[in-house]
Design an enzyme around this catalytic site. Sequence first.
Site, PDB file in Angstrom:
ATOM      1  N   GLU A 176       0.817  -1.226   0.000  1.00 19.25           N
ATOM      2  CA  GLU A 176       0.000   0.000   0.000  1.00 19.25           C
ATOM      3  C   GLU A 176       0.852   1.279   0.000  1.00 19.25           C
ATOM      4  OE1 GLU A 176      -0.981  -2.756   2.002  1.00 19.25           O
ATOM      5  OE2 GLU A 176      -2.380  -3.169   0.377  1.00 19.25           O
TER       6      GLU A 176
ATOM      7  N   CYS B 122       9.021  -3.117   5.341  1.00 24.28           N
ATOM      8  CA  CYS B 122       9.902  -4.275   5.528  1.00 24.28           C
ATOM      9  C   CYS B 122       9.163  -5.517   5.050  1.00 24.28           C
ATOM     10  CB  CYS B 122      10.284  -4.402   6.995  1.00 24.28           C
ATOM     11  SG  CYS B 122      11.216  -5.908   7.346  1.00 24.28           S
TER      12      CYS B 122
ATOM     13  N   HIS C 186       5.663 -14.273  -2.235  1.00 29.01           N
ATOM     14  CA  HIS C 186       4.919 -13.027  -2.045  1.00 29.01           C
ATOM     15  C   HIS C 186       5.844 -11.820  -2.021  1.00 29.01           C
ATOM     16  CE1 HIS C 186       6.258 -13.830   2.094  1.00 29.01           C
ATOM     17  NE2 HIS C 186       6.209 -12.529   2.228  1.00 29.01           N
TER      18      HIS C 186
ATOM     19  N   PHE D 143      12.432   5.021  -1.935  1.00 26.99           N
ATOM     20  CA  PHE D 143      12.240   3.599  -1.622  1.00 26.99           C
ATOM     21  C   PHE D 143      13.027   3.262  -0.356  1.00 26.99           C
ATOM     22  CE2 PHE D 143      13.350  -0.902  -2.078  1.00 26.99           C
ATOM     23  CZ  PHE D 143      12.165  -1.489  -2.493  1.00 26.99           C
TER      24      PHE D 143
END
Length: 171
Positions: free
Chosen positions: A67, A89, A97, A122
């Site tokens: 998100e 994290c 995943h 990032f």
Amino acid sequence: MASALKNLSRYNDSEIPDAAALSFGIVVAEWNAHITHALYEGCYDTLLRHGAKAENIHTVQVPGSFELPAGARILNGQKNLDAVICLGCVIKGETNHNEYINQAVAQGLVNLSIATGKPFIFGVLTPNDEQQALDRAGGKHGNKGVEAAVTAIRMAALKRGVSEGKKKIGF
Ligand code: RBF
């Protein structure tokens, strides 16, 4: 392995631009909160240490790292920001995943940066296990939140310098 050789949070303070006139968004993922909150502490403290004012730092939390781009876009639409820092994290588990999430976040933040001409940073750890995350969230490899803050300041200052038409940047 490069990160075994140095503390990634070490940098030369004097080379970092003054952040007093800059405003920042910080988006923090709640998954692995004991890690992401440590990243946040390092990030927030670093912004303040380089002159940013508390009232110019806007923080929101999102459920997970996936998100982060959407949260960053929402926050950017609500506040006048010079840079948005995304902290998360994603720990590798038994399935893939992590690859899908990391790829989506990285691509999402690049897309936002290019579409807006504004830095979206990032600050997502992508460790194989929890210890690697702890090592990079205030442990033996420093705090990646600090690095994310420094990158945000440098990129925001670069943008300001360019948009103010300065002939010379840096040096
Ligand atoms: N979000 C994280 O920020 N870190 C994780 O390590 C993480 N692991 C996940 C593992 C699985 C199997 C799933 C389905 C989600 C995980 N998420 C994780 C949450 C993800 O970022 C997002 O919040 C949810 O998928 C809802 O869109």
